[in-house]
Design a protein around this motif. Sequence first.
Motif, mmCIF file in Angstrom:
data_model
loop_
_atom_site.group_PDB
_atom_site.id
_atom_site.type_symbol
_atom_site.label_atom_id
_atom_site.label_comp_id
_atom_site.label_asym_id
_atom_site.label_seq_id
_atom_site.Cartn_x
_atom_site.Cartn_y
_atom_site.Cartn_z
ATOM 1 N N GLN A 1 58.756 -73.334 45.450
ATOM 2 C CA GLN A 1 59.387 -74.011 43.984
ATOM 3 C C GLN A 1 59.727 -75.527 44.349
ATOM 4 O O GLN A 1 59.749 -76.488 43.665
ATOM 5 C CB GLN A 1 60.312 -73.231 43.519
ATOM 6 N N ARG A 2 60.574 -75.649 45.425
ATOM 7 C CA ARG A 2 61.389 -76.804 45.874
ATOM 8 C C ARG A 2 60.277 -77.721 46.329
ATOM 9 O O ARG A 2 60.316 -78.927 45.936
ATOM 10 C CB ARG A 2 62.175 -76.556 46.960
ATOM 11 N N TRP A 3 59.080 -77.309 46.943
ATOM 12 C CA TRP A 3 58.098 -78.099 47.340
ATOM 13 C C TRP A 3 57.465 -78.918 46.178
ATOM 14 O O TRP A 3 57.194 -80.091 45.974
ATOM 15 C CB TRP A 3 57.032 -77.520 48.017
ATOM 16 N N GLU A 4 57.136 -78.125 44.963
ATOM 17 C CA GLU A 4 56.637 -78.491 43.513
ATOM 18 C C GLU A 4 57.666 -79.382 43.091
ATOM 19 O O GLU A 4 57.250 -80.453 42.494
ATOM 20 C CB GLU A 4 56.181 -77.285 42.848
ATOM 21 N N LEU A 5 58.736 -79.120 43.022
ATOM 22 C CA LEU A 5 59.668 -80.042 42.553
ATOM 23 C C LEU A 5 59.646 -81.331 43.077
ATOM 24 O O LEU A 5 59.863 -82.441 42.593
ATOM 25 C CB LEU A 5 61.108 -79.414 42.428
ATOM 26 N N PHE A 6 59.778 -81.485 44.508
ATOM 27 C CA PHE A 6 59.683 -82.727 45.225
ATOM 28 C C PHE A 6 58.352 -83.165 45.188
ATOM 29 O O PHE A 6 58.499 -84.707 44.908
ATOM 30 C CB PHE A 6 59.872 -82.121 46.910
ATOM 31 N N ARG A 7 57.255 -82.591 44.881
ATOM 32 C CA ARG A 7 56.044 -83.385 44.751
ATOM 33 C C ARG A 7 56.235 -84.213 43.248
ATOM 34 O O ARG A 7 55.783 -85.338 42.946
ATOM 35 C CB ARG A 7 54.840 -82.594 44.852
ATOM 36 N N VAL A 8 56.775 -83.177 42.262
ATOM 37 C CA VAL A 8 57.018 -84.043 40.840
ATOM 38 C C VAL A 8 57.833 -85.370 40.966
ATOM 39 O O VAL A 8 57.551 -86.209 40.333
ATOM 40 C CB VAL A 8 57.518 -82.950 40.007
ATOM 41 N N SER A 9 58.931 -85.235 41.866
ATOM 42 C CA SER A 9 59.755 -86.304 42.108
ATOM 43 C C SER A 9 59.318 -87.434 42.550
ATOM 44 O O SER A 9 59.310 -88.553 42.148
ATOM 45 C CB SER A 9 61.123 -85.932 42.835
ATOM 46 N N CYS A 10 58.464 -87.163 43.444
ATOM 47 C CA CYS A 10 57.543 -88.161 44.167
ATOM 48 C C CYS A 10 56.657 -88.987 43.333
ATOM 49 O O CYS A 10 56.494 -90.266 43.273
ATOM 50 C CB CYS A 10 56.777 -87.677 45.726
ATOM 51 N N ASP A 11 55.966 -88.226 42.504
ATOM 52 C CA ASP A 11 54.922 -88.685 41.295
ATOM 53 C C ASP A 11 55.676 -89.389 40.549
ATOM 54 O O ASP A 11 55.359 -90.504 40.030
ATOM 55 C CB ASP A 11 54.018 -87.526 40.720
ATOM 56 N N GLN A 12 56.865 -89.171 40.055
ATOM 57 C CA GLN A 12 57.784 -89.673 39.081
ATOM 58 C C GLN A 12 58.122 -91.157 39.623
ATOM 59 O O GLN A 12 58.090 -92.420 38.874
ATOM 60 C CB GLN A 12 58.953 -88.915 38.546
ATOM 61 N N ALA A 13 58.523 -91.056 40.624
ATOM 62 C CA ALA A 13 58.897 -92.331 41.379
ATOM 63 C C ALA A 13 57.864 -93.288 41.554
ATOM 64 O O ALA A 13 57.851 -94.353 41.422
ATOM 65 C CB ALA A 13 59.553 -91.973 42.993
ATOM 66 N N GLU A 14 56.598 -92.678 42.067
ATOM 67 C CA GLU A 14 55.485 -93.466 42.107
ATOM 68 C C GLU A 14 55.110 -94.207 40.895
ATOM 69 O O GLU A 14 54.701 -95.608 40.664
ATOM 70 C CB GLU A 14 54.159 -92.641 42.797
ATOM 71 N N GLU A 15 54.954 -93.379 39.729
ATOM 72 C CA GLU A 15 54.808 -93.928 38.473
ATOM 73 C C GLU A 15 55.942 -94.973 38.064
ATOM 74 O O GLU A 15 55.444 -96.215 37.374
ATOM 75 C CB GLU A 15 55.017 -92.917 37.490
ATOM 76 N N PHE A 16 57.084 -94.922 38.452
ATOM 77 C CA PHE A 16 58.175 -95.964 38.029
ATOM 78 C C PHE A 16 57.648 -97.174 38.756
ATOM 79 O O PHE A 16 57.859 -98.155 38.337
ATOM 80 C CB PHE A 16 59.259 -95.334 38.547
ATOM 81 N N VAL A 17 57.672 -97.063 40.148
ATOM 82 C CA VAL A 17 57.265 -98.467 41.004
ATOM 83 C C VAL A 17 55.818 -98.964 40.286
ATOM 84 O O VAL A 17 55.932 -100.243 40.247
ATOM 85 C CB VAL A 17 56.989 -97.896 42.348
ATOM 86 N N GLU A 18 54.914 -98.452 40.054
ATOM 87 C CA GLU A 18 53.842 -98.927 39.382
ATOM 88 C C GLU A 18 54.015 -99.454 38.242
ATOM 89 O O GLU A 18 53.389 -100.400 38.009
ATOM 90 C CB GLU A 18 52.686 -97.910 39.114
ATOM 91 N N SER A 19 54.942 -98.887 37.337
ATOM 92 C CA SER A 19 55.094 -99.501 35.954
ATOM 93 C C SER A 19 55.922 -100.853 36.260
ATOM 94 O O SER A 19 55.641 -101.840 35.357
ATOM 95 C CB SER A 19 56.034 -98.665 35.121
ATOM 96 N N VAL A 20 56.606 -101.007 37.108
ATOM 97 C CA VAL A 20 57.536 -101.960 37.412
ATOM 98 C C VAL A 20 56.633 -103.232 38.096
ATOM 99 O O VAL A 20 56.426 -104.326 37.747
ATOM 100 C CB VAL A 20 58.653 -101.851 38.471
ATOM 101 N N LYS A 21 55.900 -102.671 38.852
ATOM 102 C CA LYS A 21 54.626 -103.814 39.571
ATOM 103 C C LYS A 21 53.895 -104.469 38.312
ATOM 104 O O LYS A 21 53.742 -105.683 38.536
ATOM 105 C CB LYS A 21 53.864 -102.942 40.471
ATOM 106 N N GLN A 22 53.449 -103.789 37.620
ATOM 107 C CA GLN A 22 52.680 -103.904 36.328
ATOM 108 C C GLN A 22 53.475 -104.906 35.570
ATOM 109 O O GLN A 22 53.203 -106.125 34.843
ATOM 110 C CB GLN A 22 52.188 -102.975 35.306
ATOM 111 N N ARG A 23 54.741 -104.666 35.219
ATOM 112 C CA ARG A 23 55.575 -105.658 34.418
ATOM 113 C C ARG A 23 55.607 -106.843 34.836
ATOM 114 O O ARG A 23 55.874 -107.952 34.400
ATOM 115 C CB ARG A 23 56.755 -104.861 34.054
#
Length: 145
Positions: free
Chosen positions: A46-68
Amino acid sequence: MESSIDALSNAYQEFVAAAAGVLEAKELSGGQKTPETEAALENFKQRWELFRVSCDQAEEFVESVKQRIGSECLVDEATRMASATKSGQASSNGLPPISAVRLEQMSKAVRWLVLELQHGSGGGAASHSQHSAPFDARFSEDAAQ
């Protein structure tokens, strides 16, 4: 941004603690399969999955900032070229200036197409045209400026 970093850090700490919990449970059981080791493994998953989700969300945030940032740089460059041309300075590349609004529209169209290609939608420009006006490569409204 700080909340994204905090969420990622917390998820990582919980993941590491769960991994330690698995090792401790296994050591206490002498390497045998027990309800405690199974519970520790389930917590770890469960913690592994939550960590992966957090990594994905952080990556999405970085990509949106790069695009902006990229969009803002394009708009800044286009508006600088347009103001230089209006003030009597010649454009260095000989191309007519593109309005900032049109440049932002083109940038959004390209981003939609890239996202659709990445997600394998196969719809391409056909599905994009439902979201905004179709992309016109002739820039007719920019030539009038």
